[in-house]
Design a protein around this motif. Sequence first.
Motif, PDB file in Angstrom:
ATOM      1  N   MET A   1       0.753  -1.159   0.132  1.00  0.00           N
ATOM      2  CA  MET A   1       0.061  -0.419   0.093  1.00  0.00           C
ATOM      3  C   MET A   1       0.489   1.256  -0.389  1.00  0.00           C
ATOM      4  O   MET A   1       2.388   1.217   0.731  1.00  0.00           O
ATOM      5  N   VAL A   2       0.543   2.198  -0.497  1.00  0.00           N
ATOM      6  CA  VAL A   2       1.376   3.235  -0.885  1.00  0.00           C
ATOM      7  C   VAL A   2       0.326   4.744  -0.487  1.00  0.00           C
ATOM      8  O   VAL A   2      -0.916   4.562  -0.446  1.00  0.00           O
TER       9      VAL A   2
ATOM     10  N   TYR B   1      -3.509  10.405   1.601  1.00  0.00           N
ATOM     11  CA  TYR B   1      -4.782   9.724   1.847  1.00  0.00           C
ATOM     12  C   TYR B   1      -3.743   7.993   1.523  1.00  0.00           C
ATOM     13  O   TYR B   1      -3.397   7.915   0.970  1.00  0.00           O
ATOM     14  N   TYR B   2      -3.671   6.665   2.803  1.00  0.00           N
ATOM     15  CA  TYR B   2      -3.358   5.042   2.193  1.00  0.00           C
ATOM     16  C   TYR B   2      -4.452   5.001   0.743  1.00  0.00           C
ATOM     17  O   TYR B   2      -5.299   5.311   1.003  1.00  0.00           O
ATOM     18  N   GLU B   3      -3.587   5.044  -0.298  1.00  0.00           N
ATOM     19  CA  GLU B   3      -4.736   4.509  -1.477  1.00  0.00           C
ATOM     20  C   GLU B   3      -5.773   3.656  -0.562  1.00  0.00           C
ATOM     21  O   GLU B   3      -6.938   4.378  -1.621  1.00  0.00           O
ATOM     22  N   ASP B   4      -6.206   2.937  -0.272  1.00  0.00           N
ATOM     23  CA  ASP B   4      -7.038   2.640   0.292  1.00  0.00           C
ATOM     24  C   ASP B   4      -8.165   2.831   0.391  1.00  0.00           C
ATOM     25  O   ASP B   4      -9.071   2.613   1.029  1.00  0.00           O
TER      26      ASP B   4
ATOM     27  N   GLU C   1     -14.628  10.469  -4.186  1.00  0.00           N
ATOM     28  CA  GLU C   1     -14.342  11.726  -5.206  1.00  0.00           C
ATOM     29  C   GLU C   1     -13.145  11.954  -5.784  1.00  0.00           C
ATOM     30  O   GLU C   1     -13.095  12.752  -6.337  1.00  0.00           O
ATOM     31  N   TRP C   2     -12.299  11.450  -4.872  1.00  0.00           N
ATOM     32  CA  TRP C   2     -10.940  11.514  -5.071  1.00  0.00           C
ATOM     33  C   TRP C   2     -10.485  10.159  -5.736  1.00  0.00           C
ATOM     34  O   TRP C   2      -8.475   9.954  -5.734  1.00  0.00           O
TER      35      TRP C   2
END
Length: 113
Positions: free
Chosen positions: A1-2, A56-59, A64-65
């Motif tokens: 996760m990134v 944000y963490y990608e998950d 909306e983004w």
Amino acid sequence: MVFVIAEPCIDVMDRACVDECPVDCIYEGGRSLYIHPDECIDCGACEPVCPVEAIYYEDDLPAEWSDYRLDNARFFVDVLPGRASPLGSPGGAQKIGPLGVDTPLVAAHPVRG
């Protein structure tokens, strides 16, 4: 996760996240910052210092983004305006400095006053 930098960073670019990043994986475009997905070590140091809550963490990226997840990666793998080749993985943002270009998604965003 990134981690991913989303829309609230556009035209703000506070850079507190850049100062906090221990691996120098946050690159400066023209109107936004971008986290290199292969260089990020998922430490999370950048997230709490962002004054506009754009990281944000990608998950955990709000729906909306959601387009910003792929957009951050495109900054490094696509040929951007004014560049002859993709940025790739230069191994640190400070080596190359501000790039002054953005992905089409960021470039198309209305300019904030």
